[in-house]
Structure formats: C-alpha cells, structure tokens
Design a protein around this motif. Structure first.
Motif, short mmCIF file in Angstrom:
data_model
loop_
_atom_site.label_atom_id
_atom_site.label_comp_id
_atom_site.label_asym_id
_atom_site.label_seq_id
_atom_site.Cartn_x
_atom_site.Cartn_y
_atom_site.Cartn_z
N ALA A 179 3.73 2.28 -16.00
CA ALA A 179 3.71 3.62 -16.13
C ALA A 179 2.43 4.18 -15.58
N GLU A 180 1.12 3.22 -16.09
CA GLU A 180 -0.06 3.82 -15.60
C GLU A 180 -0.21 3.76 -13.95
N ASP A 181 0.52 2.62 -13.64
CA ASP A 181 0.29 2.29 -12.12
C ASP A 181 1.07 3.30 -11.16
N TYR A 182 2.06 3.81 -11.75
CA TYR A 182 3.16 4.82 -11.01
C TYR A 182 2.06 6.20 -11.18
N GLU A 183 1.49 6.62 -12.33
CA GLU A 183 0.69 7.86 -12.51
C GLU A 183 -0.39 7.91 -11.43
N LEU A 184 -0.93 6.53 -11.29
CA LEU A 184 -2.20 6.52 -10.38
C LEU A 184 -1.67 6.72 -8.96
#
Length: 434
Positions: A278-283
């Motif tokens: 999820a953090e990667d997607y937001e980045l």
C-alpha cells in the motif's frame, strides 16, 4: 512480461483479457465444427450460429505469443522456453496456426467489424523479431482488416530489442510498445530472474521513441522481497527520465507453482507485505501524478487521454475481442471461450480442421452486470450508479461517506474510487455487489 491489464487491486498481470467468470460452462462443441478426427477431440465452446453477426465495434484482436527465452521466477503465464517444446512447436508452426485460426475466426464471426485495436502479448513477442511481428500484423489485416487509426500494440522485453527492431515494427504498422522494465535495481531484477540490465529498459524506451513511437509504456513490479523505498523511487525516476507517456505498475504476487513460490515456501524470501504494498502504491501514484501522469485504471497511469491503452479499455468496458494463440481468451456478445494452452495441442486441433477451443461460457445478464461493476469501478471514470441495485446504492453511499468513493462524483451519479478506495478496490466491489 506484463500485459497492461490487471483486475484485482494487487494481483497478477493479465495477458489476454481474462475476466472473472460467473456463469455456467458450455459443453456443446467447437465454434467451427461439431466433430473432430479420431484422437483429437474438439474443444468446447460456442457455436458459429451463436457467434455470427454478434461482434460489435470497437472490436479488438489479442494475439498470444507463447515463447520466452527463459522463465522468470514469478511468472505463471502460458509461456514455454525452448527446452520445454518439441520440434513440432516452433515459432514457424505457431505462426502458421495463427494465420489459420484468424482466418477461421473471421469466417465464424461472419463479416465482423474491422479491428480497432490489436495487442500482441506473451510470452515475449519481441523474440519473433521485426519480420515476425510484421507477419503477425499482416495475418490480422488479412483476416479482419484494420480500422482507420487503429491502435496496434506489442509487448517487448528490453533484452530482445534494438533500434533496428523498433524501426522495423514501426514500419510494419505498430503504433504502441509496452516494455517490461520491472525495476531499475539490479538486486530486485535478480530476485525476479529478469535477464536485462537495469538501464536497458530506459534505453529501449528511448530507442522506441526515436523510431517514431509516440506511445510507449514501461511496466513496473513493486513489492519484490528486498526492494527498498529508495529502489522503487529510483525506478520511478528512471521511468520519468525515459519520457514515456504510459506506466503500468503491478504489485508482486506469489503464484503457486512458480520458482518464487518455492523460494518463499522454503523461507529463502519473505512474502510481499500488504502494508508495504500500500505504501509503495501511494509513492507510485504521488510521483507519477506530480509528473503529469494521471491514473485511469487502478494499475495504469497515462500522460493524457490519447496515451491510454485503448485495447485494455475494451476489456474494462465489456468490449468484444478475438483472442488468438495458445491459451488466449475471447469474448463476443456475452459469450466467452478460451483456447487450449499447449502449442502442440493448439496446432493439432487447427490441423484437424477445428478451432483450438478448450472451453467456454455464456454470461447471463446478471453475470454481465456483476462484471461491469467489477471492471468499470477500477477505472477513473467509474461506474454509473444506475448500474447498482438498491442495496448496492446504499453500500455505495456508505463507501462515499467512508472515503472509499469520491463524494462529489457520487452526488453526480457515478461511483469513482478515491485513492484509499483503489487500495481496497476488491473490498469495495464486494460491498457494492452484496
């Protein structure tokens, strides 16, 4: 190699337009013939009488190239390396079979519309070389013809391309190229068993643009074990440096039966972590949005409406297409079928005068309505709320109040995912369909 289309929010890549199925399987014969030669039973699928005259514009053609030089550790696609095939499953015999299948397809459909999109996926289509890909496109032209302004895409692996290759396929009529970059970090590529060097994908993208391709996509995979935030950020910076107009980014999934799954099972690698994904997607979304690339499907970003992949939009918008090649899926007028997977079996059925259909299904109106919710909700234009029943509308209202759907869009009659909603897309769909 990744196709641009993907259905679950953080799921494996789809090559040939496979949709979630909610219908009974058809077992009433091959679209071309009812009988088969001894020892070569016909596949199961819809009949010519059912398909004739049903194909609608915009109509697409998908071609599956089942060949790879090596198998990537995460890949469970229908692909074969040279040591997995016998002498009767060559690229030449596959191309001959493809021509035969496409010719029979046009006859079965009965004066279908010209192809407005063509997507050559795999596998590794670039292993065919420019001449081979030119022959593939000519086979589509001969069978269906191309509409004016048709989008013609091919996937390519960076290590099997060159400036001359791109010039050759551009001359042949291709308008769009999708390159499997996956990462700019060497240690990430090693985990994925990718063969190209970290900088080759960017160089290939620049070669494609120099050859005259206005529309170039780079694929990324995020969440690989050992990938750090600085690795992902470096990959995004490399993508932007390549000046492409389209990016697809897919979360790594561990598919049963793959080398990656075996390594995870043995404890050599940690499985992808959902919070990290999820953090990667937001980045990814932040970096691409700041660079002027807006999301138009959960896993796809484009630098403008004309940069969007029209072929994949056909999948998400309940379009019609013929999928040719081993394992390819097709959909026409609510009837879906799929080919046998192995190239030798594919060729044998065609040689027996049959279409190489493995199985099929007819979708009810309820099935098609369910799929419209599942697929259109993944796009930035969303789903008209009129497609939802009373319970679905109530669930959508609650999702809008909870920050999963855009409140302003909902008030205007459309269900559109927020970024938080994109991260939980599967769950939102389930709530709207309860």
């Amino acid at each position: 190699m990744a196709h641009d289309g993907v259905y679950p929010a953080h799921a494996s890549v789809v090559h040939d337009g496979v949709h979630p199925a909610h219908a009974s399987v058809v077992h009433d014969g091959d679209p071309a013939h009812r009988s088969a030669t001894a020892g070569e039973p016909a596949g199961s699928g819809p009949t010519a009488e059912e398909l004739g005259g049903r194909a609608r514009a915009p109509f697409g053609v998908y071609v599956h190239v089942p060949f790879c030089a090596t198998r990537c550790g995460y890949c469970d696609f229908n692909t074969y390396t040279p040591d997995e095939l016998d002498a009767g499953s060559s690229m030449r015999s596959w191309l001959e079979g493809l021509r035969t299948e496409l010719g029979r397809a046009a006859a079965v459909l009965g004066d279908p519309p010209r192809a407005e999109t063509v997507f050559v996926g795999g596998g590794t289509p670039s292993l065919l070389g420019a001449d081979g890909l030119g022959a593939v496109l000519q086979a589509v032209r001969d069978a269906f013809g191309l509409a004016a302004g048709a989008e013609v895409s091919t996937e390519s692996n960076p290590e099997s391309t060159s400036a001359e290759f791109f010039a050759g396929i551009r001359d042949a009529g291709y308008t769009r190229v999708s390159l499997g970059m996956q990462s700019a970090a060497e240690h990430v590529l090693r985990v994925l068993d990718r063969q190209h060097t970290p900088g080759r994908a960017v160089t290939a993208a620049r070669e494609a643009r120099a050859a005259g391709f206005e529309h170039v996509n780079l694929d990324l995979i995020y969440g690989t074990p050992g990938e750090r935030k600085e690795d992902l950020r470096a990959s995004l910076e490399a993508v932007l440096a390549a000046e492409v107009d389209h990016v697809s980014a897919y979360a790594l999934t561990v598919e049963d039966g793959t080398a990656l799954a075996r390594r995870v099972r043995r404890g050599e690698l940690a499985p992808p972590d959902e919070d990290t994904l999820a953090e990667d997607y937001e980045l990814i979304d932040d970096v691409l949005d700041e660079a002027g690339m807006g999301w138009y499907e959960v896993s796809n970003w484009a630098a403008g409406e004309d940069a969007r992949c029209r072929h994949n939009l056909g999948y998400w918008h309940d379009g019609d297409w013929w999928g040719a090649g081993p394992g390819a899926h097709s959909h026409v007028g609510g009837i879906r079928w799929w080919n046998v997977k192995h190239p030798a079996r594919y060729g044998a059925l065609l040689g027996a005068g049959l279409l190489p259909v493995q199985d099929g299904e007819r979708l009810t109106e309820e099935d098609r309505g369910t799929e419209r919710v599942m697929l259109r909700l993944r796009t930035s234009e969303g789903l008209p709320t009129g497609e939802l029943g009373d319970a679905g509308l109530r669930a959508a209202s609650e999702a809008a109040a909870g920050g999963l759907l855009d409140p302003a869009a909902f008030d205007g009659g459309r269900a559109v995912l927020t970024r938080r909603g994109r991260l939980l897309a599967d769950g939102v769909v389930c709530r709207l369909l309860e």
